[in-house]
Design a protein around this motif. Structure first.
Motif, PDB file in Angstrom:
ATOM      1  N   ASP A 113     -15.804 -56.783   4.984  1.00  0.00           N
ATOM      2  CA  ASP A 113     -15.699 -57.980   4.142  1.00  0.00           C
ATOM      3  C   ASP A 113     -15.124 -59.141   4.946  1.00  0.00           C
ATOM      4  O   ASP A 113     -14.181 -58.977   5.716  1.00  0.00           O
ATOM      5  N   THR A 165      -9.758 -49.615  -2.639  1.00  0.00           N
ATOM      6  CA  THR A 165      -9.595 -49.813  -1.200  1.00  0.00           C
ATOM      7  C   THR A 165      -8.431 -49.001  -0.672  1.00  0.00           C
ATOM      8  O   THR A 165      -8.519 -48.384   0.393  1.00  0.00           O
ATOM      9  N   ASN A 212      -8.862 -45.227   0.371  1.00  0.00           N
ATOM     10  CA  ASN A 212      -9.592 -45.001   1.621  1.00  0.00           C
ATOM     11  C   ASN A 212      -8.729 -45.319   2.838  1.00  0.00           C
ATOM     12  O   ASN A 212      -8.822 -44.661   3.869  1.00  0.00           O
ATOM     13  N   VAL A 213      -7.896 -46.323   2.728  1.00  0.00           N
ATOM     14  CA  VAL A 213      -7.074 -46.770   3.849  1.00  0.00           C
ATOM     15  C   VAL A 213      -5.850 -45.878   4.033  1.00  0.00           C
ATOM     16  O   VAL A 213      -5.427 -45.606   5.147  1.00  0.00           O
ATOM     17  N   LYS A 259     -15.973 -46.319   5.021  1.00  0.00           N
ATOM     18  CA  LYS A 259     -16.138 -45.825   3.656  1.00  0.00           C
ATOM     19  C   LYS A 259     -17.105 -44.652   3.715  1.00  0.00           C
ATOM     20  O   LYS A 259     -18.165 -44.759   4.339  1.00  0.00           O
ATOM     21  N   MET A 291     -13.236 -50.720   6.415  1.00  0.00           N
ATOM     22  CA  MET A 291     -12.074 -51.438   5.883  1.00  0.00           C
ATOM     23  C   MET A 291     -10.977 -51.388   6.917  1.00  0.00           C
ATOM     24  O   MET A 291     -10.853 -50.393   7.635  1.00  0.00           O
ATOM     25  N   ALA A 320      -4.672 -53.975   1.030  1.00  0.00           N
ATOM     26  CA  ALA A 320      -5.260 -53.234  -0.088  1.00  0.00           C
ATOM     27  C   ALA A 320      -4.410 -53.352  -1.351  1.00  0.00           C
ATOM     28  O   ALA A 320      -4.934 -53.323  -2.463  1.00  0.00           O
ATOM     29  N   GLU A 334     -20.035 -49.362   5.781  1.00  0.00           N
ATOM     30  CA  GLU A 334     -18.997 -50.350   5.492  1.00  0.00           C
ATOM     31  C   GLU A 334     -17.668 -49.830   6.000  1.00  0.00           C
ATOM     32  O   GLU A 334     -17.379 -48.637   5.920  1.00  0.00           O
ATOM     33  N   SER A 361      -6.258 -52.325  -6.887  1.00  0.00           N
ATOM     34  CA  SER A 361      -5.917 -51.981  -5.508  1.00  0.00           C
ATOM     35  C   SER A 361      -6.476 -50.636  -5.069  1.00  0.00           C
ATOM     36  O   SER A 361      -6.805 -50.449  -3.892  1.00  0.00           O
TER      37      SER A 361
END
Length: 148
Positions: A72, A27, A30-31, A88, A95, A105, A93, A24
């Protein structure tokens, strides 16, 4: 013999939970830790097998608009919709951000909690603790499903 079973099952449980966090974290960090990161929205205009693309509109100070960013292609992303995202660092990219992005995430951890619950309830013979782990995993996965 009893100590060996407890040690082995305890080790498996810890490894499962570490694997869930490990899966996990790339991701999730970053979130969740968005201070200093570019944030904005993406309007998904095209989707392929693995990724979707669209223009990025900045929301945070210092963020720049981009004609095309990549996200994604998952059940959480549909063509024609607009999503809050975080870029990112150093890439084009993005998220999902916000509650839906955070919950999504942590989905690998939810699966790990479910797997660990079986080991705890059966291998360690702690059914109440197993139910707590299972309930936590189900709650996390359900919340992620509802938020998406």
């Amino acid at each position: 013999m009893n100590f060996g079973r407890l040690a082995a099952m305890g080790t498996v449980t810890v490894l499962l939970l570490i694997a869930g966090v490990w899966g996990s974290w790339p991701t999730a960090h970053n979130v969740m830790l968005t201070k200093g990161r570019e944030s904005g929205t993406i309007e998904v205009t095209a989707c392929g097998d693995d990724t979707c693309t669209g223009p990025y509109t900045p929301v945070s100070a210092g963020s720049k608009a981009r004609a095309k960013v990549v996200i994604d292609h998952t059940v959480a992303v549909k063509k024609g919709r607009t999503y809050s995202v975080v870029v990112k660092p150093g890439t084009d990219e993005v998220m999902r951000s916000g509650p839906a992005g955070i919950l999504y995430a942590w989905v690998p951890l939810g699966g790990a909690l479910l797997l660990a619950s079986v080991v705890v309830a059966g291998g360690l013979r702690l059914p109440r603790a197993g139910w707590v782990l299972a309930g936590s995993g189900i709650a996390l996965l359900t919340a992620a499903f509802v938020a998406l």
